[in-house]
Design an enzyme around this catalytic site. Structure first.
Site, PDB file in Angstrom:
ATOM      1  N   ASP A 111      -5.089  -7.048   3.437  1.00 59.89           N
ATOM      2  CA  ASP A 111      -3.718  -7.149   2.954  1.00 59.89           C
ATOM      3  C   ASP A 111      -2.791  -7.567   4.095  1.00 59.89           C
ATOM      4  O   ASP A 111      -3.226  -8.287   5.005  1.00 59.89           O
ATOM      5  CB  ASP A 111      -3.301  -5.786   2.347  1.00 59.89           C
ATOM      6  CG  ASP A 111      -2.335  -5.937   1.185  1.00 59.89           C
ATOM      7  OD1 ASP A 111      -1.227  -6.422   1.424  1.00 59.89           O
ATOM      8  OD2 ASP A 111      -2.677  -5.582   0.054  1.00 59.89           O
ATOM      9  N   HIS A 171       3.649  -4.509   1.591  1.00 56.02           N
ATOM     10  CA  HIS A 171       2.604  -4.605   0.557  1.00 56.02           C
ATOM     11  C   HIS A 171       1.316  -3.912   0.999  1.00 56.02           C
ATOM     12  O   HIS A 171       0.705  -3.146   0.241  1.00 56.02           O
ATOM     13  CB  HIS A 171       2.358  -6.092   0.266  1.00 56.02           C
ATOM     14  CG  HIS A 171       1.506  -6.372  -0.922  1.00 56.02           C
ATOM     15  ND1 HIS A 171       0.132  -6.313  -0.881  1.00 56.02           N
ATOM     16  CD2 HIS A 171       1.826  -6.740  -2.186  1.00 56.02           C
ATOM     17  CE1 HIS A 171      -0.358  -6.642  -2.067  1.00 56.02           C
ATOM     18  NE2 HIS A 171       0.652  -6.901  -2.880  1.00 56.02           N
ATOM     19  N   SER A 178      -1.623  -6.032  -7.892  1.00 60.82           N
ATOM     20  CA  SER A 178      -1.856  -5.551  -6.520  1.00 60.82           C
ATOM     21  C   SER A 178      -1.842  -4.033  -6.462  1.00 60.82           C
ATOM     22  O   SER A 178      -2.492  -3.441  -5.603  1.00 60.82           O
ATOM     23  CB  SER A 178      -0.749  -6.048  -5.586  1.00 60.82           C
ATOM     24  OG  SER A 178      -1.037  -7.312  -5.083  1.00 60.82           O
TER      25      SER A 178
END
Lengths: 656, 82
Positions: free
Chosen positions: A32, A105, A435
């Site tokens: 990520d 994220h 996600s």
């Protein structure tokens, strides 16, 4: 995350999981944007020493050193050579040339998958509660592959290469890239090698829903995860001057609106731009919006940026209205000004009011956090949908998990909106996407791996899929928010994950690397293409008839060509499956259901008796399909049950 | 622009590695050098594929594709977060 542990049945059933011992041996790799190691979710209090099998490292770089790792965050690496070769050297004033997460994220996904418990977590008081990852005792290793300019396949491959060498057990990848054949897709290729080493690879299905054929990461050795909602909402009502109220959602916290109705204007009437309704940067006329609440249409630019545009033009607040593209799906945002998002129907009513009233007024009423929302889960409109565009014979997505308005850890170097102008800093943020659903399944897979260390990735996926549920407690089918109607296996796959049931599935559909090689033969891959995926010379047996239909997958996709019907006006499709007993001895009986009478289903034998653990039994399903109009889809279900456990498989019929 | 370099992922058939090479990385390097005097490897991969990534012109990529032991020379793809 807060709420999802309870929603998934983990909250009150802690004893059901082997948390303290075997799960602490499980290592989850997350590819990520990196990690914010100071997050309380990476507190390692009470964790045993790092597993001896671990061969990874904590790499140093910009504002990151080996001391940032501990017994929870056991590894952190970054991969930037491919990115820098294309984009030029990383600007270290903008992003860290290290595993440090400057985006948020990666911290969100890695804390969702395996974060330690943190009490009193919230975003500005929203979604308050004890936050925890799905596998609180599992170890987390992060591999930073995504940068400001994107995620490049040379870096992704390098990270997967290293994660395999490091000895992770689960790989969580909340990223995707279009629809390529497996031999061209780095994620699919890397996942094949991982699968061969016993690593379960869980990937997000994509956010291109509700369009059909919008899935990514569809290789059958990948677990593909779609997104559903929780039973939690953040209501913020639009109260119009005509007395009408419309429900919306918001995570706004800050200066309150004055307790009175304010002037209201449609952005399209406060702009000279043809797309003024969208509140794009620089399109609003300050004289027209100053002191007013502005209605912006959703689409094209980021939702939070629209709020920034209204604020920059002097607006007091914003109503963000969905159009047909988003329907009734509401995604809550931590806007920089008082704002709420409403669905298409409410948006149309508010637009009508704005057009018809000479002096429109409005206010927004923020109600905080509400739980117990029903029905839930519902399939998120954005969640990518089947059919599978690469191999229609493999039904994808595999299953859905929570992916809407998920609270989890966040980076300390960026605000909750991700906007450069957002100087707020939060420990937790609430965001949405597949996600977010992917790391839920990755963490739950780690729990199953902890309970059953010898299970293959396919067996773990089978357990998660065959125990997933497709109806609410009242017996109604899980809905699709995009249509307001019952969702189908093209939307939810095998259903919504049920981790407690997955621990004890009774039977599993197992698969090994050789099965997938047979699958590639069935796709008529050349030797060279198979070699690219499998890293070895493999010659398909010319005397053997390979069939994609016989891949021992826990679901069925039947593709019927109406122009190739047999003499009786029907086509016959035979699928062979093998079930492995992973529970106690039992006699399982089959049952089938179908929406359509155009396909007859029969199973031989209809009863399977299992004695020993690991005993295998094979059955054949015969689908006899009559003709239907092209592009017709219908669905069914096949279940094996011993009265205590049910092993369910979705069936999709497509007349091509 | 024929001189513009882009990133490629080069898949190689390990079973076709000549015995004269003691390690696969030497074979990769030799294959790359046979089409480009200046291209450098970004990564060599050991577990996910047999091969490497590098920056090549389209002409160099075309030449490499037909070298012995090369399975494919695929342009790099960009992925996005979901």
């Amino acid at each position: 995350t807060t709420r999802t542990p309870q929603f998934l049945g983990l909250g009150d059933n802690a004893d059901a999981f082997p948390e303290s011992n075997s799960v602490s041996e499980v290592i989850i790799g997350v590819l990520d944007t990196g990690v914010w190691p100071e997050s309380k979710s990476f507190d390692d209090t009470g964790l045993d020493p790092i597993p001896r099998t671990w061969k990874g490292a904590c790499e140093s770089g910009t504002n990151f050193s080996a001391s940032n790792c501990n017994r929870k965050l056991i590894g952190a690496r970054f991969f930037a050579r491919g990115y820098e070769a294309t984009m030029g050297p990383i600007d270290e004033s903008k992003e860290s040339r290290s595993p440090r997460d400057d985006d948020g994220h990666g911290t969100h996904t890695s804390t969702t998958v395996g974060g330690s418990a943190v009490s009193g977590a919230s975003l500005f008081g929203y979604a308050e509660g004890a936050a925890r990852g799905m596998a609180t005792r599992a170890r987390v290793a992060v591999y930073k592959v995504c940068w400001l300019g994107g995620c490049f396949s040379s870096d992704i491959l390098a990270a997967m290469d290293k994660a395999i060498e490091d000895n992770v057990h689960v790989l969580s990848m909340s990223l995707g890239g279009g629809m390529s054949d497996y031999y061209r897709d780095s994620v699919a290729i890397g996942a094949f090698a991982a699968m061969e080493k016993g690593i379960l690879v869980s990937c997000s299905a994509g956010n291109a829903g509700p369009s059909p054929y919008s899935l990514s990461n569809v290789a059958p050795w990948i677990t593909t995860v779609g997104a559903g909602t929780l039973d939690r909402d953040f209501p913020a009502f639009v109260s119009l001057g005509n007395g009408q109220n419309y429900s919306g959602v918001s995570l706004y916290k800050g200066m309150s609106l004055p307790g009175k109705l304010l002037p209201f204007i449609y952005a399209g009437n406060a702009s000279n731009a043809t797309n003024g309704n969208l509140c794009m940067m620089g399109t609003l006329i300050p004289e027209k919006v100053a002191g007013k609440i502005v209605l912006c249409d959703r689409g094209v630019n980021a939702r939070v940026q629209k709020g920034l545009v209204v604020k920059a033009a002097g607006g007091t607040g914003m109503v963000l209205a969905n159009t047909a593209a988003n329907g009734e799906e509401l995604v809550a945002d931590a806007h920089l000004l008082p704002a709420t998002a409403v669905g298409q129907k409410s948006g149309d009513a508010v637009r009508k009011y704005l057009m018809s009233d000479h002096n429109p007024t409005v206010t927004i009423l923020f109600e905080g956090t509400k739980v117990g929302i029903e029905p839930s889960p519902v399939v998120a409109a954005f969640s990518s949908r089947g059919p599978n565009s690469i191999t229609p014979e493999i039904l994808k997505p595999d299953l859905i998990a929570p992916g809407v308005n998920i609270l989890a850890g966040w980076s300390g170097s960026v605000g909750p909106t991700g906007l450069a102008t957002d100087d707020r800093r939060v420990e937790f943020n609430i965001i949405s996407g597949t996600s977010m659903s992917c790391p839920h399944v990755s963490g739950l897979a780690a729990l199953v791996k902890g309970a059953h260390p010898d299970w293959s990735p396919a067996a773990i996926r089978s357990a998660l899929m065959t125990t997933a549920y497709i109806v609410y407690k009242n017996g109604n089918s899980i809905q699709d928010i995009a249509t307001g109607k019952p969702s189908t296996p093209f939307d939810h796959g095998a259903g919504h994950v049920d981790p407690l049931a997955a621990l004890n599935p009774g039977l599993v559909y197992d698969l090994a690397a050789d099965d997938y090689l047979g699958f590639l033969c069935a796709l008529n891959y050349t030797e060279s293409q198979i070699n690219s995926v499998a890293r070895r010379q493999f010659t398909c047996d010319a005397s053997r008839k390979y069939s994609v239909n016989d891949l021992n997958y826990p679901s069925f996709a039947v593709n019927i060509d109406p122009t190739r019907m047999g003499s009786g006006g029907t086509s016959v499709f035979k699928y062979t499956r093998t079930l492995t007993n992973v529970g106690s001895p039992g006699t399982y009986k089959v049952s089938m259901s179908s929406e359509t009478t155009a396909v007859k289903i029969s199973v031989e034998p209809p009863t399977l008796q299992f004695g020993e653990v690991n005993e295998k039994k094979t059955y054949t399903v015969t689908f006899t399909a009559s003709s239907m109009a092209s592009n017709t889809n219908s669905f069914g279900r096949l279940e094996w049950s011993d009265g205590k456990r049910t092993v369910g498989s979705p069936i999709a019929f497509s007349w091509t | 622009n024929g001189s513009k370099r882009t990133t490629y992922i080069v898949h190689m058939a390990k079973s076709q590695m000549p015995e004269s090479f003691t390690h696969q990385s030497h074979w990769y390097d030799s294959s790359l050098k046979s089409v480009s005097g200046s291209a450098e490897m970004l990564y060599t991969y050991d577990n996910v594929i047999h091969g490497f990534s590098t920056r090549l012109t389209s002409e160099e990529a075309r030449l490499l594709e037909v070298q012995p032991g090369i399975l494919s020379v695929l342009p790099e793809l960009k992925y996005e977060l979901h």
